[in-house]
Design a protein around this motif. Structure first.
Motif: not given
Length: 151
Positions: A90-109, A111-120
């Motif tokens: 099944i995983e052959e059809f899924l995109p490559r998994k992101l590593n920890d650094e890429e995940i952290t960068a994706a979270i930052d992007v 958060m910036a895109k939606v303007g996240a500032s709190s846990i809400r």
């Protein structure tokens, strides 16, 4: 696109007489067709998109991972190994998994895109990540990373 790739792989598995691979691919195809039928009932004549297919595949991998854990706890190692083999197919059809650094960068992007500032704002961040990175990360695990950054 994914649909054609899947059908090509089913034919190849038939020719090569790879029974486990063929069975797994047919299960994937059946899950997609079930979703197609549900989509058509809801006035979507085109069926499911590639993004929805990726979500189906990710769900199937998660289900099999849960089964592996249950089988290992019950001492049914042969069944756990079969589930792992299905996960590989099944995983052959899924995109490559992101590593920890890429995940952290994706979270930052996200958060910036939606303007996240709190846990809400966690739901907004998760929604953005799911839209942009379907199948590339384990959303159950990254929830803690998002909380840590927002909290």
């Amino acid at each position: 696109m994914l649909r054609e790739h899947l059908n090509t792989e089913i034919k190849a598995a038939m020719k090569a007489k790879q029974s486990l691979r063929l069975t797994t691919l047919r299960l994937v195809n059946a899950a997609i067709k079930d979703k197609d039928i549900a989509a058509r009932a809801g006035d979507n004549a085109d069926g499911v998109s590639d993004d929805e297919i990726l979500a189906i595949l990710a769900k199937m991998v998660k289900q099999r991972n849960d089964s592996v854990t249950a089988y290992e706890e019950a001492g049914r190692l042969e069944l756990a190994e079969q589930e792992r083999s299905e996960i590989e197919v099944i995983e052959e059809f899924l995109p490559r998994k992101l590593n920890d650094e890429e995940i952290t960068a994706a979270i930052d992007v996200a958060m910036a895109k939606v303007g996240a500032s709190s846990i809400r704002d966690m739901g907004k961040v998760m929604g953005e990540l799911k839209a942009a990175h379907a199948g590339q990360m384990d959303f159950g695990k990254i929830g803690g990373m998002i909380k840590q950054r927002l909290g």
